[in-house]
Design a protein around this motif. Structure first.
Motif, mmCIF file in Angstrom:
data_model
loop_
_atom_site.group_PDB
_atom_site.id
_atom_site.type_symbol
_atom_site.label_atom_id
_atom_site.label_comp_id
_atom_site.label_asym_id
_atom_site.label_seq_id
_atom_site.Cartn_x
_atom_site.Cartn_y
_atom_site.Cartn_z
ATOM 1 N N VAL A 33 34.628 37.671 45.313
ATOM 2 C CA VAL A 33 35.679 37.459 46.321
ATOM 3 C C VAL A 33 36.757 38.538 46.338
ATOM 4 O O VAL A 33 37.635 38.506 47.195
ATOM 5 N N VAL A 34 36.696 39.481 45.393
ATOM 6 C CA VAL A 34 37.766 40.496 45.330
ATOM 7 C C VAL A 34 37.306 41.825 45.928
ATOM 8 O O VAL A 34 36.144 41.988 46.326
ATOM 9 N N LYS A 40 36.799 43.673 38.523
ATOM 10 C CA LYS A 40 35.539 42.968 38.816
ATOM 11 C C LYS A 40 34.698 43.721 39.847
ATOM 12 O O LYS A 40 33.482 43.834 39.711
ATOM 13 N N ASP A 72 35.023 31.124 47.904
ATOM 14 C CA ASP A 72 35.017 30.513 46.562
ATOM 15 C C ASP A 72 34.067 29.331 46.347
ATOM 16 O O ASP A 72 33.179 29.390 45.510
ATOM 17 N N SER A 90 36.166 33.406 38.759
ATOM 18 C CA SER A 90 37.187 33.134 37.754
ATOM 19 C C SER A 90 36.806 31.817 37.076
ATOM 20 O O SER A 90 36.342 30.881 37.739
ATOM 21 N N LYS A 93 37.552 28.238 38.287
ATOM 22 C CA LYS A 93 36.841 27.625 39.421
ATOM 23 C C LYS A 93 35.553 26.918 39.001
ATOM 24 O O LYS A 93 34.660 26.715 39.810
ATOM 25 N N ASN A 146 40.342 40.279 33.539
ATOM 26 C CA ASN A 146 41.237 40.845 34.564
ATOM 27 C C ASN A 146 42.694 40.631 34.206
ATOM 28 O O ASN A 146 43.539 40.466 35.085
ATOM 29 N N ARG A 169 50.178 28.548 45.817
ATOM 30 C CA ARG A 169 48.707 28.579 45.894
ATOM 31 C C ARG A 169 48.124 28.739 44.493
ATOM 32 O O ARG A 169 48.544 29.608 43.734
ATOM 33 N N SER A 171 44.135 28.676 42.325
ATOM 34 C CA SER A 171 42.740 28.976 42.662
ATOM 35 C C SER A 171 41.795 27.810 42.420
ATOM 36 O O SER A 171 40.694 27.791 42.952
ATOM 37 N N PHE A 192 40.480 32.226 47.879
ATOM 38 C CA PHE A 192 41.136 33.525 47.679
ATOM 39 C C PHE A 192 41.263 34.298 48.998
ATOM 40 O O PHE A 192 42.283 34.925 49.266
ATOM 41 N N ASN A 209 48.795 35.740 40.416
ATOM 42 C CA ASN A 209 47.593 36.562 40.318
ATOM 43 C C ASN A 209 47.867 37.805 39.482
ATOM 44 O O ASN A 209 48.997 38.028 39.049
ATOM 45 N N ASN A 213 44.843 42.303 41.965
ATOM 46 C CA ASN A 213 44.618 41.452 43.139
ATOM 47 C C ASN A 213 45.813 41.479 44.095
ATOM 48 O O ASN A 213 45.635 41.472 45.313
ATOM 49 N N LEU A 234 43.635 35.683 33.511
ATOM 50 C CA LEU A 234 42.548 35.571 34.508
ATOM 51 C C LEU A 234 41.299 36.261 33.975
ATOM 52 O O LEU A 234 41.296 37.465 33.708
ATOM 53 N N TYR A 236 36.745 36.163 34.156
ATOM 54 C CA TYR A 236 35.568 35.777 34.929
ATOM 55 C C TYR A 236 34.393 35.523 33.995
ATOM 56 O O TYR A 236 34.295 36.142 32.936
#
Ligand code: LMR
Length: 333
Positions: A33-34, A40, A72, A90, A93, A146, A169, A171, A192, A209, A213, A234, A236
């Protein structure tokens, strides 16, 4: 007889292209998603480069950055259904995968620095969490770093009271939900890919974040104040569908393991610098104000968010908390 042999040989020659065609490369779709220009994003491209090289093109890795294939929640479903083969979400999630134990990694001020984080993930904590995934038909291949979260809004966030009433917000992790609630804010889960617009239009007031990001998604352009709080981490997990992974020819899997190990070392070696550079670029833009907490301010945040640890037991279970406490030599109460 000879004529028959010749005919067979000719048929074999004609058939050759078909057999070559039959060996079409194995496709690995890797959705994330980034942006490409993040730890990442760069890690995914490094894996692609090495996987294709080590398998002599027998594997082709298609990288889909910036939620270009799936967002996501959808990407997790897509992995389970086999529409994609590899993800690097991440760990915040992972509850929809039935592995909410991963959320323990989101506890505020859990890792005191990058080294402590890296050691924990290479040791029993990282291994134990991956075992949780096995039962769900998912295989964990690696952890990618990250760095630490910052937090932002259109007002300075220096003391816990500054969060009062703020729509933030998050995640996905209930642990993040909890620590933001403890300082009086109202957390909201958003994909995201929707964060920039949500910040711009006021659907949410703030977010957390990493610097890479913030920079690549331009969050800093729509947030007047960023606190470089580094209050949570953060990370992954690179994951694959076990059925797909175990079904690969063993020699191919060995080469892919090698590519993943090297891509992981690369990603984890650039994460800190990527985030430092991103922070410098955000600062240089002049579009937002960066704040650094004093020791007293940090202590006030830590005190306000500390009950998250006790609360976490009901969410992630005692076992993972004990493991982490032992590994990091910290008190979980
Ligand atoms: C987020 O949703 O904020 C992050 O998980 C995005 C990412 O993958 O870094």
């Amino acid at each position: 007889m000879r004529k028959w042999l010749l005919a067979a040989a000719a048929a074999a020659v004609i058939a050759a292209p078909a057999s070559v065609m039959a060996q079409a490369p194995i496709i690995i779709k890797l959705n994330h998603v980034v942006a490409n220009d993040t730890p990442k994003g760069k890690g995914a491209l490094k894996f692609k480069e090495l996987a294709e090289k080590y398998t002599n093109g027998k594997v082709k890795v298609e990288v889909y950055p910036n939620s270009s294939l799936f967002k996501d929640k959808e990407e997790i479903e897509a992995l389970q259904l086999g529409s994609v083969q590899m993800l690097a979400p991440s760990t915040a999630k992972f509850a929809p995968l039935g592995a909410k134990e991963f959320e323990a990694l989101d506890l505020p001020w859990l890792f005191k620095d990058d080294e402590t984080y890296a050691k924990a993930m290479k040791g029993p904590v990282g291994k134990w969490l991956f075992q949780k995934l096995q039962a769900k038909g998912i295989t964990g291949l690696a952890y990618w770093d990250n760095g630490f979260h910052m937090v932002s809004a259109n007002r300075p966030l220096l003391m816990p009271t500054d969060f009062q009433g703020l729509k933030v917000r998050i995640s996905g992790s209930k642990i993040a939900d909890q620590y933001f609630r403890l300082v009086g804010s109202i957390p909201q889960i958003l994909a995201f890919s929707e964060v920039y617009q949500a910040l711009q239009t006021g659907v949410v007031d703030g977010c957390e974040n990493t610097a890479s990001n913030y920079l690549t998604q331009k969050f800093y352009e729509v947030q007047k104040h960023i606190t470089v709080s580094y209050h949570a981490h953060l990370q992954y997990a690179v994951i694959v569908n076990s059925k797909f992974w175990n079904g690969l020819p063993p020699d191919i899997r060995t080469q892919l393991d090698r590519a993943m190990d090297e891509a992981t070392d690369y990603t984890n070696s650039i994460a800190r610098k990527e985030n430092e550079d991103a922070l410098a670029a955000i600062k240089a833009s002049g579009k937002t104000t960066l704040h650094y907490l004093t020791d007293d301010q940090r202590k006030a945040w830590q005190t306000a968010m500390a009950p998250t640890y006790k609360w976490a037991k009901g969410r992630v279970g005692q076992e993972v908390l004990d493991l982490i406490a032992k590994e990091l030599n910290v008190n979980m109460n």
